[in-house]
Scaffold this motif. Sequence first.
Motif, mmCIF file in Angstrom:
data_model
loop_
_atom_site.group_PDB
_atom_site.id
_atom_site.type_symbol
_atom_site.label_atom_id
_atom_site.label_comp_id
_atom_site.label_asym_id
_atom_site.label_seq_id
_atom_site.Cartn_x
_atom_site.Cartn_y
_atom_site.Cartn_z
ATOM 1 N N HIS A 194 0.901 -1.325 0.072
ATOM 2 C CA HIS A 194 0.153 -0.036 -0.025
ATOM 3 C C HIS A 194 0.962 1.170 0.073
ATOM 4 O O HIS A 194 1.892 1.312 0.574
ATOM 5 N N ASN A 207 -6.872 9.071 -2.099
ATOM 6 C CA ASN A 207 -5.673 8.692 -2.987
ATOM 7 C C ASN A 207 -4.741 7.584 -2.810
ATOM 8 O O ASN A 207 -3.660 7.471 -2.946
ATOM 9 N N LYS A 209 -3.558 3.831 -2.601
ATOM 10 C CA LYS A 209 -3.468 2.940 -3.922
ATOM 11 C C LYS A 209 -2.794 1.559 -3.223
ATOM 12 O O LYS A 209 -1.894 1.532 -2.493
ATOM 13 N N ARG A 210 -3.187 0.516 -3.811
ATOM 14 C CA ARG A 210 -2.799 -0.646 -3.439
ATOM 15 C C ARG A 210 -2.253 -1.649 -4.631
ATOM 16 O O ARG A 210 -2.790 -1.593 -5.527
ATOM 17 N N ILE A 211 -0.940 -2.282 -4.296
ATOM 18 C CA ILE A 211 -0.537 -3.218 -5.389
ATOM 19 C C ILE A 211 -0.536 -4.666 -4.545
ATOM 20 O O ILE A 211 -0.320 -5.093 -3.542
ATOM 21 N N GLN A 465 0.208 -4.805 -13.411
ATOM 22 C CA GLN A 465 0.146 -3.689 -12.353
ATOM 23 C C GLN A 465 1.375 -2.938 -12.500
ATOM 24 O O GLN A 465 2.403 -3.092 -13.046
ATOM 25 N N ALA A 466 1.224 -1.829 -11.769
ATOM 26 C CA ALA A 466 2.168 -0.696 -11.727
ATOM 27 C C ALA A 466 3.091 -1.143 -10.610
ATOM 28 O O ALA A 466 2.586 -1.639 -9.557
ATOM 29 N N ILE A 468 5.987 -0.053 -7.316
ATOM 30 C CA ILE A 468 5.882 0.981 -6.385
ATOM 31 C C ILE A 468 6.259 2.572 -7.028
ATOM 32 O O ILE A 468 5.624 3.553 -6.635
ATOM 33 N N GLU A 470 5.929 3.602 -10.307
ATOM 34 C CA GLU A 470 5.005 4.127 -11.016
ATOM 35 C C GLU A 470 3.892 4.631 -10.236
ATOM 36 O O GLU A 470 3.130 5.658 -10.323
ATOM 37 N N THR A 471 3.349 3.825 -9.234
ATOM 38 C CA THR A 471 2.242 4.051 -8.226
ATOM 39 C C THR A 471 2.709 5.302 -7.425
ATOM 40 O O THR A 471 1.546 6.300 -7.359
ATOM 41 N N TYR A 474 2.339 8.311 -9.708
ATOM 42 C CA TYR A 474 0.859 8.543 -10.121
ATOM 43 C C TYR A 474 0.205 9.325 -8.761
ATOM 44 O O TYR A 474 -0.784 10.322 -9.008
ATOM 45 N N ILE A 475 0.430 8.822 -7.575
ATOM 46 C CA ILE A 475 -0.169 9.658 -6.411
ATOM 47 C C ILE A 475 0.379 11.195 -6.352
ATOM 48 O O ILE A 475 -0.486 11.850 -5.861
#
Length: 607
Positions: A194, A207, A209-211, A465-466, A468, A470-471, A474-475
Amino acid sequence: MAANVFQFRDARAAPDPVLEAGPVAYGPLPVPLVLDNGSFQVRAGWACPGQDPGPEPRLQFRAVCARGRGGARGGAGPQVGNALGSLEPLRWMLRSPFDRNVPVNLELQELLLDYSFQHLGVSSQGCVDHPIVLTEAVCNPLYSRQMMSELLFECYRIPKVAYGIDSLFSFYHNKPRNSMCSGLIISSGYQCTHILPILEGRLDAKNCKRINLGGSQTAGYLQRLLQLKYPGHLAAITLSRMEEILHEHSYIAEDYVEELHKWRCPDYYENNVHKMQLPFSNKLLGSTLTSEEKQERRQQQLRRLQELNARRREEKLQLDQERLDRLLYVQELLEDGQMDQFHKALIELNMDSPEELQSYIQKLSAAVEQAKQKILQAEVNLEVDVVDSKPETPDLEQLEPSLEDVESMNDFDPLFSEETPGVEKPVTTVQPVFNLAAYHQLFVGTERIRAPEIIFQPSLIGEEQAGIAETLQYILDRYTKDIQEMLVQNVFLTGGNTMYPGMKARMEKELLEMRPFQSSFQVQLASNPVLDAWYGARDWALDHLDDNEVWITRKEYEEKGGEYLKEHCASNIYVPIRLPKQASRSSDAQASSKGSAAGGGGAGEQA
């Protein structure tokens, strides 16, 4: 031990003792019970007030259960956590109450809670008279919280409960007390990773996000890599051993591609490869025996052959003697003049005339006498006579030693010969063709960085998935530049899957690439990424013992439902259930009733 050769520890979990709660748990106010309910491990302990609240949670065990066969028929009941010992023999029986990091099977969750209360010395028969601080997942579904509250209040009848996010508890344990700080939490656990933005001390849930990658997928990927590399050791490459390699031998590469180029150098590979030694046996059939041991084995085989041949002769002699007695009895019928019975016996024996009967009697008598002479001669002279013909008894005992134990039949020639040879050739020791220990070694080279790299590059295992980085980008793009600058000043790493060496340096490199030129940022790793969530929950419980604004009481549960949540600095955001469709249906029903009262035309228009 040779360089870079490591033994698997294959550690077994020791059963947890049943502790006594002690007088500190029953003071003027019930002491809160802190439960870090993780998908990998459950940590339970007391939030004891005072100067020394305790070093660490009293209870730590794997969040898995195994139901034994038998049940009410006298078999073993369900086993939980450390009572299982080694997980590998029971891997196919293990069950977890979690789907990813959300508890969905409340029957198994009840087993985990029973185990925790029992081994902490809490009687859960009537009720658990202690407040409970329980961790939950980020943006936990309302249904999961409702079922958990129902279990706690209805089954255990606790007085009150407080829910919080494990990574937020860890964040507030590592920050200065009473400070409203902002930052980015990167929490990577057993099932999920997360990224949580914190604005002025509160979670920005919109905002988050979870991987769907964590330590479980990393261990599974490493297992597949090594099983493909060593198909001969398929069964020995277990998930428990892969977790041991990840915990003790893996690291995060600061630059993955550059690190792979380093591994192409033979010297670098030889200096950095870790050779994991699998258990094996040093005994090889006939290869490591000395000449005396081989001679002794041949003597044992000789004695077994002698016993077998003697048993065959005796059995054959007994059968021949019984057949001879039968023929002599038929001959007596002829001598006594009982012709009818004699001809009937000849037909049964498949013979045509008395002359044929007499011929068989003579041959069989000679064979019986010859067999008796051989047996007597074998007892006296200890000679071995190998029976060439097939044994007439089908159920003979097979020789215990296999043909692989016998190197050559020529070795038995001097033992079976009547004349003992004057000089016997010396037996040379056969050396192993290869190093048996080296054959049972796993060479873990690039796998040390390839397995943990999947949280940065999920495409390595085919996940769309993206990662860490990239995520995280994005955030940050969802905020203004001022807020971005404030968030990156406090990037906080927590969770068991962030304990790889080089994790902090890799995150600093990723931030350096995505942030503007000459901008500042700061990355901090939790002091104890595994236990800081429990420490933070304990500190929070001690700070809010008398604060009724953060605890959900039994009365509030009965009035507002199990999904109800009181927000605090480490909690989720409470979004109550809204049912707009029911309201619209009720208004439509009222309008239709009015239309029907006004007349058919009006009702038709409204419809």
